[in-house]
Structure formats: C-alpha cells, structure tokens
Motif scaffolding. Structure first.
Motif, mmCIF file in Angstrom:
data_model
loop_
_atom_site.group_PDB
_atom_site.id
_atom_site.type_symbol
_atom_site.label_atom_id
_atom_site.label_comp_id
_atom_site.label_asym_id
_atom_site.label_seq_id
_atom_site.Cartn_x
_atom_site.Cartn_y
_atom_site.Cartn_z
ATOM 1 N N ALA A 142 0.836 -1.210 0.000
ATOM 2 C CA ALA A 142 0.000 0.000 0.000
ATOM 3 C C ALA A 142 0.868 1.256 0.000
ATOM 4 C CB ALA A 142 -0.919 -0.009 1.219
ATOM 5 N N PHE A 143 1.941 1.243 0.825
ATOM 6 C CA PHE A 143 2.841 2.394 0.858
ATOM 7 C C PHE A 143 3.537 2.595 -0.488
ATOM 8 C CE2 PHE A 143 3.226 1.714 5.645
ATOM 9 C CZ PHE A 143 2.375 2.771 5.919
ATOM 10 N N LEU A 144 3.963 1.501 -1.131
ATOM 11 C CA LEU A 144 4.657 1.610 -2.413
ATOM 12 C C LEU A 144 3.737 2.174 -3.487
ATOM 13 C CD1 LEU A 144 7.147 1.103 -4.153
ATOM 14 C CD2 LEU A 144 6.315 -1.242 -4.536
ATOM 15 N N ILE A 145 2.511 1.652 -3.559
ATOM 16 C CA ILE A 145 1.549 2.152 -4.563
ATOM 17 C C ILE A 145 1.236 3.623 -4.314
ATOM 18 C CG2 ILE A 145 -0.828 1.938 -5.383
ATOM 19 C CD1 ILE A 145 -0.594 -1.084 -4.855
ATOM 20 N N ALA A 146 1.062 3.985 -3.034
ATOM 21 C CA ALA A 146 0.772 5.383 -2.700
ATOM 22 C C ALA A 146 1.925 6.293 -3.110
ATOM 23 C CB ALA A 146 0.492 5.523 -1.209
ATOM 24 N N SER A 147 3.158 5.857 -2.847
ATOM 25 C CA SER A 147 4.316 6.689 -3.193
ATOM 26 C C SER A 147 4.422 6.878 -4.703
ATOM 27 C CB SER A 147 5.602 6.066 -2.650
ATOM 28 O OG SER A 147 5.896 4.833 -3.298
ATOM 29 N N ILE A 148 4.234 5.801 -5.469
ATOM 30 C CA ILE A 148 4.306 5.902 -6.933
ATOM 31 C C ILE A 148 3.202 6.841 -7.452
ATOM 32 C CG2 ILE A 148 4.039 4.622 -9.096
ATOM 33 C CD1 ILE A 148 5.288 2.208 -7.666
ATOM 34 N N TYR A 149 2.001 6.682 -6.918
ATOM 35 C CA TYR A 149 0.882 7.517 -7.356
ATOM 36 C C TYR A 149 1.171 8.998 -7.112
ATOM 37 C CZ TYR A 149 -3.677 9.790 -7.310
ATOM 38 O OH TYR A 149 -4.715 10.655 -7.527
ATOM 39 N N TYR A 150 1.663 9.322 -5.906
ATOM 40 C CA TYR A 150 1.894 10.722 -5.591
ATOM 41 C C TYR A 150 3.112 11.290 -6.315
ATOM 42 C CZ TYR A 150 -1.919 11.170 -2.336
ATOM 43 O OH TYR A 150 -3.181 11.251 -1.808
ATOM 44 N N PHE A 151 4.092 10.448 -6.647
ATOM 45 C CA PHE A 151 5.200 10.924 -7.479
ATOM 46 C C PHE A 151 4.696 11.282 -8.873
ATOM 47 C CE2 PHE A 151 8.400 8.402 -4.781
ATOM 48 C CZ PHE A 151 8.697 9.533 -4.023
ATOM 49 N N PHE A 152 3.862 10.412 -9.460
ATOM 50 C CA PHE A 152 3.275 10.700 -10.775
ATOM 51 C C PHE A 152 2.395 11.953 -10.704
ATOM 52 C CE2 PHE A 152 3.575 6.030 -12.277
ATOM 53 C CZ PHE A 152 4.850 6.275 -12.769
ATOM 54 N N LEU A 153 1.640 12.070 -9.600
ATOM 55 C CA LEU A 153 0.757 13.224 -9.420
ATOM 56 C C LEU A 153 1.567 14.513 -9.376
ATOM 57 C CD1 LEU A 153 -2.259 13.940 -8.933
ATOM 58 C CD2 LEU A 153 -1.760 13.868 -6.480
ATOM 59 N N TYR A 154 2.708 14.461 -8.696
ATOM 60 C CA TYR A 154 3.563 15.653 -8.595
ATOM 61 C C TYR A 154 4.203 15.984 -9.940
ATOM 62 C CZ TYR A 154 7.349 18.749 -7.136
ATOM 63 O OH TYR A 154 8.207 19.803 -7.030
ATOM 64 N N ILE A 155 4.699 14.964 -10.643
ATOM 65 C CA ILE A 155 5.390 15.182 -11.912
ATOM 66 C C ILE A 155 4.452 15.762 -12.964
ATOM 67 C CG2 ILE A 155 6.531 14.005 -13.845
ATOM 68 C CD1 ILE A 155 7.684 12.040 -11.751
ATOM 69 N N ASN A 156 3.224 15.239 -13.021
ATOM 70 C CA ASN A 156 2.291 15.625 -14.076
ATOM 71 C C ASN A 156 1.384 16.788 -13.700
ATOM 72 O OD1 ASN A 156 2.881 13.543 -16.140
ATOM 73 N ND2 ASN A 156 2.204 12.143 -14.534
ATOM 74 N N SER A 157 1.542 17.318 -12.497
ATOM 75 C CA SER A 157 0.691 18.421 -12.061
ATOM 76 C C SER A 157 1.320 19.755 -12.444
ATOM 77 C CB SER A 157 0.483 18.367 -10.541
ATOM 78 O OG SER A 157 -0.254 19.483 -10.093
ATOM 79 N N THR A 158 0.470 20.679 -12.854
ATOM 80 C CA THR A 158 0.958 22.030 -13.139
ATOM 81 C C THR A 158 1.253 22.779 -11.848
ATOM 82 O OG1 THR A 158 -1.343 22.808 -13.244
ATOM 83 C CG2 THR A 158 -0.281 22.192 -15.328
ATOM 84 N N ARG A 159 0.604 22.378 -10.759
ATOM 85 C CA ARG A 159 0.864 22.972 -9.443
ATOM 86 C C ARG A 159 1.824 22.068 -8.691
ATOM 87 N NH1 ARG A 159 -3.269 26.505 -7.609
ATOM 88 N NH2 ARG A 159 -2.751 25.900 -5.498
ATOM 89 N N LYS A 160 3.085 22.432 -8.631
ATOM 90 C CA LYS A 160 4.105 21.626 -7.958
ATOM 91 C C LYS A 160 4.024 21.860 -6.449
ATOM 92 C CE LYS A 160 5.779 20.222 -11.916
ATOM 93 N NZ LYS A 160 5.597 18.843 -12.390
ATOM 94 N N GLU A 161 3.114 21.126 -5.805
ATOM 95 C CA GLU A 161 2.920 21.294 -4.367
ATOM 96 C C GLU A 161 3.933 20.466 -3.594
ATOM 97 O OE1 GLU A 161 -1.134 21.657 -2.780
ATOM 98 O OE2 GLU A 161 -1.780 20.981 -4.742
ATOM 99 N N ALA A 162 4.621 21.122 -2.660
ATOM 100 C CA ALA A 162 5.651 20.450 -1.867
ATOM 101 C C ALA A 162 5.058 19.326 -1.019
ATOM 102 C CB ALA A 162 6.361 21.467 -0.974
ATOM 103 N N THR A 163 3.830 19.497 -0.537
ATOM 104 C CA THR A 163 3.220 18.480 0.323
ATOM 105 C C THR A 163 2.960 17.182 -0.443
ATOM 106 O OG1 THR A 163 1.059 19.483 -0.145
ATOM 107 C CG2 THR A 163 2.148 20.105 1.909
ATOM 108 N N VAL A 164 2.642 17.285 -1.737
ATOM 109 C CA VAL A 164 2.408 16.083 -2.547
ATOM 110 C C VAL A 164 3.703 15.300 -2.694
ATOM 111 C CG1 VAL A 164 1.755 15.232 -4.836
ATOM 112 C CG2 VAL A 164 0.466 17.099 -3.791
ATOM 113 N N LEU A 165 4.792 16.001 -3.033
ATOM 114 C CA LEU A 165 6.097 15.343 -3.166
ATOM 115 C C LEU A 165 6.545 14.766 -1.828
ATOM 116 C CD1 LEU A 165 8.629 14.691 -4.821
ATOM 117 C CD2 LEU A 165 9.487 16.966 -4.233
#
Length: 524
Positions: A142-165
């Motif tokens: 669960a932790f691994l999937i969550a980390s991958i998801y949020y890394f992709f979310l940060y990379i592909n987001s126009t708003r580079k939010e520090a909390t997401v990374l």
C-alpha cells in the motif's frame, strides 16, 4: 496467540562465553525444564538467538548447525542471528533438559550478546513470522503504490505542491522501512551484518521523524517552521548520542519525538480551527495507544499506518479545496469573459457612440467613415480576445489605440498614445490596460493646450516585470481613486486569474497626472 508449550529456562547459570577467554571458541550450557505440551501431534521446536557459527545439542544429541565453525586453516562461515531446530519426539519428554551450544565467534566479539533459547511448537515457530509478514507485505504494498501515485501526481501536475512530493517520499520511506525491518525473514543475514540492518532502520526512522512533522507544518501553515525544525533536529541528535549503539531504543525514541512534535503542530491547527486538525490529533493519539499496547516491531508500523491515513485524509481535504477553487476559477473566467463583452455593448456606451456617429456623418461623412471603421475594429478585437486568459501585449496596445481613436470622435478631445521599451513577446490579461485607459478618460480633463497623453512603459527586473501607465492630464475628482470600483475589480480579478497571488497593483496621483503600476512577480 497462546503458546502450546510451557517451559522454564535457567539463564542465571554462569557460562564460558566470549569475553572470558582469549580465543573465539565458546561453549554454553542452558538448563530448560519442559513443563507441559498441549499438542503432542506437532514436533517440538527450539529457537536459538545468538552470534557466531555453532552446533546445537539437545541432551547431548546434535539437532542442527548454524554456519560453520572456524578450524585450523579454515575461516568461519558466519551463521544467522536467529535459527530454528526440530527436537526429535523421543527426546521431547516432560522434564529437565540441557541445551548445549558449541561454536566460534570471530567477529563482533565486543557485543557479548550471549545465547537465548525459546521452546515452541516447531510449526508455530515457522508460521509466526509468515503471519506477521503477510500483514506487513500488505502495508508495504500500500505504501509503495501510494508513493508511486503521488510521485506521478507531482510530476504531471501544473501545481508543484511540496506536500504532494513530501507525502510520496514519506510513503516510499515507510515502504523501505518495512522491507528492511522484515528482510531477515526473506534472506539469511550473517550475524556479521546484523547491525547493518539495524543502522539502516535507525536512519530511515530518523528521516521519517523529521519529514512527518515537516509535512504537517506545511499542510497546516505552521508559522515558526525553522525554529520548530531546529528543535526537532536537536532532540533527535540528543537521542542519537545518548542511546548510541542501542538501536531499538533509539528508533523508539525517534518515533516518540516524531509523534510529540507532530501532535504540537496538529493541536495548534485544531486550536486555529483549520479543517483536518482535529482528525490528525485523534489519529496521533490512536497511534500512541496502539504502539503502547502492541509489540513494538508490529505496533510501530500499525501506528505509522494510522499516521499516514491521517495524512491521506488531509490530502482529500486539500484535493476538495483545489477542486472547488478550480470550479470557482471557471465560473470567474466565464464571468470575466461576459464582462469583457459587455464593456462595449452596454446601452450607455452604444447610445452615446451612435449619437456621436450620426453627428459626424452629417457634418463630415469622410471622418464618419473613419469613426465607423475604428468602432468596428475595436469590436473585432474584443470578440477575438473574449475567451482568452492572456493575449499578446501588441494586441492589447492595438485595442487601446482603437478605443482612444473612438473616444476622440465621441468627446472631441485630443488623445495621444505613447509606449516605451515594450517587449512584444510578453502577454497580459485582456483589456487590463484598456480598462485603465477608460478610467483615465473618465477622470481626466485635457490641458488648456495640447492633448491628454497615455504613456505605457515596460521594465523587467530579476524577480518581476512591471507595466507603468502614466496619464498626463489634469485629474478630475481623482485624488484617491476608488479601489473597489468596477474597473479595478475587473483588473484585479484578471490578474488573480492568470498569476494567482504573484502580482501587485497600485494607482496614485503624480505631478504629471495619474500613475498606475502593475507588477507581476516570477512564480516561486
């Protein structure tokens, strides 16, 4: 789970162990008394914890080996720290027995860990780690999937939010911590590398203990971040120095510090009535209770999971807020588009313009045609930019020129346009300068001789760019222009739509007439 085996171990008996002899050879005798076996259908198992390479004997009978002892001309093959052995059924009778461990320990002799034994059903000794691992693997996945998801979310987001990374990094570190903690059940780790795993666990716990409070500080807008992080770092450093070499205790106190500092941030957020603050406080309290009443290795990760769920809940709140902000921006954009179109089709403007047009056609048909063409050109530009968020500054200037041409016919006043150092590669929200021109026409009187002049200049600095519009004229009832007027509201809404909070707007009287400054800061 209740044990099937009841036994007693006499571990107060003096042993000839390392530290009492100059060589690496040791021999340990441990008296055990088997009091009861509830299930005799499964073999009796013996668990041995200790460093070295050794043979294990039960009542003088060899039951297994761990590694290979050093011999003359042959180096030691290190064994693992934890091993299991099956006791033959004919030797597993109720009563007193002797466990003898003979071996060598050529490395880490200064640790003097000793030998510890445990009796249990042989099947249970093997099943217990598998049951724990099954739960830990679920959490790790669960932790691994969550980390991958949020890394992709940060990379592909126009708003580079520090909390997401940061959340992605924390989930990845939790995953690594779980894997390193239970890797001993996947592979055989020689006792010579036993502390290496504990050092990695301690390092991961240290980093997590810093990042989790930092995450909450960023999420809740905690004011004194640097001071708080400094105090946290000092606390962790003191724990590391004080309990150096006591790996489990160090990791426990690291996690306690993380919870305490996170709790302070969450309580502050709850006190300030920030949404999600109370939920995080309850989550941290639940993690403390779980860690208090459950075995440390298992309870710590359950507690971590509760903390991560609290963090995930904050993300859902944040995502909802962003969605609402996005919907509001769409509504604002539609309203601004409508307002832009209404600028030139409002009845008052059309009536006065058409009345002036009739007069010009009657008095000077040739000038009337020029008037009509200027009016048509302004409508064309307005129509082409109505749905745009940003337009080229060249197009904005052309719109202003056309409007001044129209107003010179309508009011029969001379209007001049000047521009200095304009970078035509720049973009600006539509009709922003145009709105300032309208305000200047409304609130300015022409000088006795000459024209009302609008002078637009552009400058670029390291951290911002600036547009300055000076209206050279006599101000009419404009000592302090109403900042809440319709024109200013439109300008500020447009700037906020395109640049967020990275802008500054100021309008004030100067000796020449009136000055308006729009400063646009580079995104941080």
């Amino acid at each position: 789970m209740k044990s099937d085996v009841i036994y007693y171990v006499d571990d107060d008996k003096p042993q000839d162990f390392l530290g009492k002899s100059a060589d690496s050879i040791f021999k340990v005798y441990i008296d055990v008394e088997l009091l009861k076996r509830e299930n005799t259908s499964t073999p009796l198992g013996l668990q041995v914890c200790g460093f070295g390479a050794f043979d294990v004997y039960w009542d003088g009978i060899l039951v297994g080996s761990n590694g290979k002892m050093t011999k003359s001309g042959q180096a030691e093959i290190p064994g693992t720290e934890l091993t299991y052995y099956q006791i033959p059924e004919n030797l597993a009778s109720i009563g007193k027995h002797i466990v003898t461990v003979k071996g060598t320990q050529t490395e880490l002799r200064e640790s003097r860990r000793g030998i510890k034994v445990k009796l249990e059903s042989y099947l249970r000794l093997h099943r217990a780690p598998l049951i724990v691992m099954s739960f830990m693997n679920l959490m790790a996945g669960a932790f691994l999937i969550a980390s991958i998801y949020y890394f992709f979310l940060y990379i592909n987001s126009t708003r580079k939010e520090a909390t997401v990374l940061l959340f992605g990094i924390i989930c990845l570190l939790f995953f690594c911590l779980l894997i390193i903690e239970y890797i001993k059940f996947y592979i055989d780790i020689p006792y010579t590398h036993f502390y290496t795993r504990l050092q990695i666990v301690g390092l991961l716990t240290l980093v997590i203990s810093i990042l989790v409070p930092l995450y909450f500080m960023l999420q809740f807008g905690f004011k004194k971040k640097r001071l708080f992080l400094f105090l946290l770092a000092v606390s962790l450093l003191v724990i590391y120095i004080t309990y150096y070499g006591h790996y489990d205790r160090t990791a426990i106190y690291f996690s306690y510090s993380m919870c305490i500092f996170s709790m302070i941030v969450a309580v502050d957020a709850a006190y300030r009535k920030i949404k999600g603050g109370l939920i995080v406080v309850l989550g941290l309290l639940a993690s403390v209770v779980v860690n208090k009443f459950i075995f440390y290795d298992f309870g710590l990760f359950v507690a971590f999971t509760i903390i991560v769920l609290s963090m995930l809940y904050l993300h859902t709140i944040r995502a909802k807020a962003l969605e609402e902000a996005h919907n509001a921006s769409l509504l604002l954009s539609s309203r601004l588009q409508l307002q832009l179109v209404k600028k030139n089709i409002q009845p008052h403007f059309l009536r006065n313009t058409l009345t002036s047009l009739i007069d010009w056609i009657e008095e000077s048909p040739q000038q009337g045609v020029i008037f009509i063409k200027a009016l048509a050109d302004e409508f064309d530009i307005m129509n082409s930019i109505a749905e745009d968020t940003l337009i080229p500054i060249k197009q904005e200037i052309e719109l202003c020129r056309k409007h001044l041409e129209i107003m010179s016919f309508r009011k029969e006043v001379c209007y001049n346009w000047e521009e200095k150092n304009i970078d035509f590669n720049e973009e600006i929200p539509p009709a922003v300068i145009h709105t300032l021109i309208e305000n200047g026409i409304t609130h300015s009187l022409p000088p006795k001789q000459g024209c009302i002049t609008f002078s637009l200049s552009f400058t670029r600095e390291k951290k911002y760019k600036q547009y300055t519009l000076i209206t050279v004229a006599k101000n009419r009832n404009r000592k302090k222009e109403n900042s809440n007027g319709t024109g200013f509201k439109y300008i500020k809404a447009r700037l906020n739509e395109s640049y967020g909070s990275n802008w500054q707007f100021d309008s004030f009287a100067v000796e020449e007439g009136w000055c308006t400054i729009i400063k646009i800061f580079d995104k941080k």
